[in-house]
Design a protein around this motif. Structure first.
Motif, PDB file in Angstrom:
ATOM      1  N   ALA A  15       0.232 -17.230   3.229  1.00  0.00           N
ATOM      2  CA  ALA A  15       0.332 -16.489   1.965  1.00  0.00           C
ATOM      3  C   ALA A  15      -1.018 -15.901   1.577  1.00  0.00           C
ATOM      4  O   ALA A  15      -1.098 -14.756   1.120  1.00  0.00           O
ATOM      5  CB  ALA A  15       0.863 -17.393   0.861  1.00  0.00           C
ATOM      6  N   LEU A  16      -2.082 -16.676   1.758  1.00  0.00           N
ATOM      7  CA  LEU A  16      -3.422 -16.196   1.444  1.00  0.00           C
ATOM      8  C   LEU A  16      -3.810 -15.037   2.359  1.00  0.00           C
ATOM      9  O   LEU A  16      -4.373 -14.039   1.908  1.00  0.00           O
ATOM     10  CB  LEU A  16      -4.437 -17.329   1.560  1.00  0.00           C
ATOM     11  CG  LEU A  16      -5.879 -16.975   1.218  1.00  0.00           C
ATOM     12  CD1 LEU A  16      -5.985 -16.451  -0.204  1.00  0.00           C
ATOM     13  CD2 LEU A  16      -6.774 -18.180   1.414  1.00  0.00           C
ATOM     14  N   LEU A  17      -3.490 -15.150   3.635  1.00  0.00           N
ATOM     15  CA  LEU A  17      -3.780 -14.074   4.576  1.00  0.00           C
ATOM     16  C   LEU A  17      -3.000 -12.819   4.203  1.00  0.00           C
ATOM     17  O   LEU A  17      -3.552 -11.715   4.203  1.00  0.00           O
ATOM     18  CB  LEU A  17      -3.450 -14.501   6.010  1.00  0.00           C
ATOM     19  CG  LEU A  17      -3.721 -13.454   7.090  1.00  0.00           C
ATOM     20  CD1 LEU A  17      -5.193 -13.046   7.096  1.00  0.00           C
ATOM     21  CD2 LEU A  17      -3.303 -13.969   8.447  1.00  0.00           C
ATOM     22  N   ALA A  18      -1.728 -12.956   3.871  1.00  0.00           N
ATOM     23  CA  ALA A  18      -0.910 -11.808   3.478  1.00  0.00           C
ATOM     24  C   ALA A  18      -1.472 -11.147   2.225  1.00  0.00           C
ATOM     25  O   ALA A  18      -1.539  -9.913   2.137  1.00  0.00           O
ATOM     26  CB  ALA A  18       0.536 -12.236   3.249  1.00  0.00           C
ATOM     27  N   MET A  19      -1.901 -11.948   1.267  1.00  0.00           N
ATOM     28  CA  MET A  19      -2.482 -11.406   0.040  1.00  0.00           C
ATOM     29  C   MET A  19      -3.800 -10.687   0.344  1.00  0.00           C
ATOM     30  O   MET A  19      -4.073  -9.617  -0.193  1.00  0.00           O
ATOM     31  CB  MET A  19      -2.718 -12.515  -0.974  1.00  0.00           C
ATOM     32  CG  MET A  19      -3.197 -12.010  -2.317  1.00  0.00           C
ATOM     33  SD  MET A  19      -3.400 -13.309  -3.541  1.00  0.00           S
ATOM     34  CE  MET A  19      -4.837 -14.161  -2.917  1.00  0.00           C
ATOM     35  N   SER A  20      -4.595 -11.249   1.237  1.00  0.00           N
ATOM     36  CA  SER A  20      -5.865 -10.637   1.612  1.00  0.00           C
ATOM     37  C   SER A  20      -5.647  -9.303   2.323  1.00  0.00           C
ATOM     38  O   SER A  20      -6.365  -8.333   2.072  1.00  0.00           O
ATOM     39  CB  SER A  20      -6.662 -11.571   2.523  1.00  0.00           C
ATOM     40  OG  SER A  20      -6.984 -12.754   1.853  1.00  0.00           O
ATOM     41  N   VAL A  21      -4.668  -9.249   3.201  1.00  0.00           N
ATOM     42  CA  VAL A  21      -4.357  -8.003   3.907  1.00  0.00           C
ATOM     43  C   VAL A  21      -3.870  -6.958   2.910  1.00  0.00           C
ATOM     44  O   VAL A  21      -4.279  -5.791   2.967  1.00  0.00           O
ATOM     45  CB  VAL A  21      -3.337  -8.243   5.033  1.00  0.00           C
ATOM     46  CG1 VAL A  21      -2.802  -6.933   5.580  1.00  0.00           C
ATOM     47  CG2 VAL A  21      -3.965  -9.060   6.153  1.00  0.00           C
ATOM     48  N   ALA A  22      -3.026  -7.341   1.974  1.00  0.00           N
ATOM     49  CA  ALA A  22      -2.535  -6.407   0.961  1.00  0.00           C
ATOM     50  C   ALA A  22      -3.689  -5.876   0.113  1.00  0.00           C
ATOM     51  O   ALA A  22      -3.762  -4.678  -0.171  1.00  0.00           O
ATOM     52  CB  ALA A  22      -1.480  -7.073   0.085  1.00  0.00           C
ATOM     53  N   ALA A  23      -4.613  -6.749  -0.268  1.00  0.00           N
ATOM     54  CA  ALA A  23      -5.773  -6.319  -1.047  1.00  0.00           C
ATOM     55  C   ALA A  23      -6.657  -5.394  -0.211  1.00  0.00           C
ATOM     56  O   ALA A  23      -7.162  -4.385  -0.709  1.00  0.00           O
ATOM     57  CB  ALA A  23      -6.569  -7.524  -1.520  1.00  0.00           C
ATOM     58  N   GLY A  24      -6.826  -5.727   1.053  1.00  0.00           N
ATOM     59  CA  GLY A  24      -7.611  -4.877   1.955  1.00  0.00           C
ATOM     60  C   GLY A  24      -7.001  -3.503   2.118  1.00  0.00           C
ATOM     61  O   GLY A  24      -7.705  -2.493   2.152  1.00  0.00           O
ATOM     62  N   MET A  25      -5.679  -3.450   2.196  1.00  0.00           N
ATOM     63  CA  MET A  25      -4.986  -2.156   2.303  1.00  0.00           C
ATOM     64  C   MET A  25      -5.198  -1.335   1.037  1.00  0.00           C
ATOM     65  O   MET A  25      -5.418  -0.120   1.100  1.00  0.00           O
ATOM     66  CB  MET A  25      -3.498  -2.359   2.555  1.00  0.00           C
ATOM     67  CG  MET A  25      -3.180  -2.937   3.915  1.00  0.00           C
ATOM     68  SD  MET A  25      -3.600  -1.827   5.261  1.00  0.00           S
ATOM     69  CE  MET A  25      -2.336  -0.596   5.046  1.00  0.00           C
ATOM     70  N   ALA A  26      -5.143  -1.974  -0.124  1.00  0.00           N
ATOM     71  CA  ALA A  26      -5.351  -1.271  -1.389  1.00  0.00           C
ATOM     72  C   ALA A  26      -6.773  -0.719  -1.468  1.00  0.00           C
ATOM     73  O   ALA A  26      -6.992   0.417  -1.895  1.00  0.00           O
ATOM     74  CB  ALA A  26      -5.061  -2.202  -2.560  1.00  0.00           C
ATOM     75  N   VAL A  27      -7.755  -1.514  -1.033  1.00  0.00           N
ATOM     76  CA  VAL A  27      -9.147  -1.070  -1.036  1.00  0.00           C
ATOM     77  C   VAL A  27      -9.334   0.084  -0.059  1.00  0.00           C
ATOM     78  O   VAL A  27     -10.001   1.080  -0.372  1.00  0.00           O
ATOM     79  CB  VAL A  27     -10.102  -2.239  -0.697  1.00  0.00           C
ATOM     80  CG1 VAL A  27     -11.516  -1.747  -0.430  1.00  0.00           C
ATOM     81  CG2 VAL A  27     -10.092  -3.256  -1.816  1.00  0.00           C
TER      82      VAL A  27
END
Length: 64
Positions: free
Chosen positions: A5-17
């Motif tokens: 879940a943390l990895l998925a959230m990090s990837v989503a945040a990275g995509m937004a950035v």
């Protein structure tokens, strides 16, 4: 499960950035969307597919 879940959230945040960086660069090069600038040398035109590495995985992005 928490790690995934943390990895998925990090990837989503990275995509937004990444998308925000793309948008900022386009804005810098061609100016505000919908505003005419006679001195502009670049144009908003097209998008392409690309890959970025986020969280140790290659993720497809749409880049200007």
């Amino acid at each position: 499960m928490a790690r995934e879940a943390l990895l998925a959230m990090s990837v989503a945040a990275g995509m937004a950035v990444t998308q925000a960086m793309f948008d900022a660069e386009v804005e810098q090069l061609v100016g505000s969307h919908g505003k005419h600038d006679a001195e502009r040398t670049a144009a908003r035109h097209g998008r392409g597919r690309g890959l970025v590495e986020l969280g140790g995985c290659r993720v497809e992005v749409t880049r200007p």
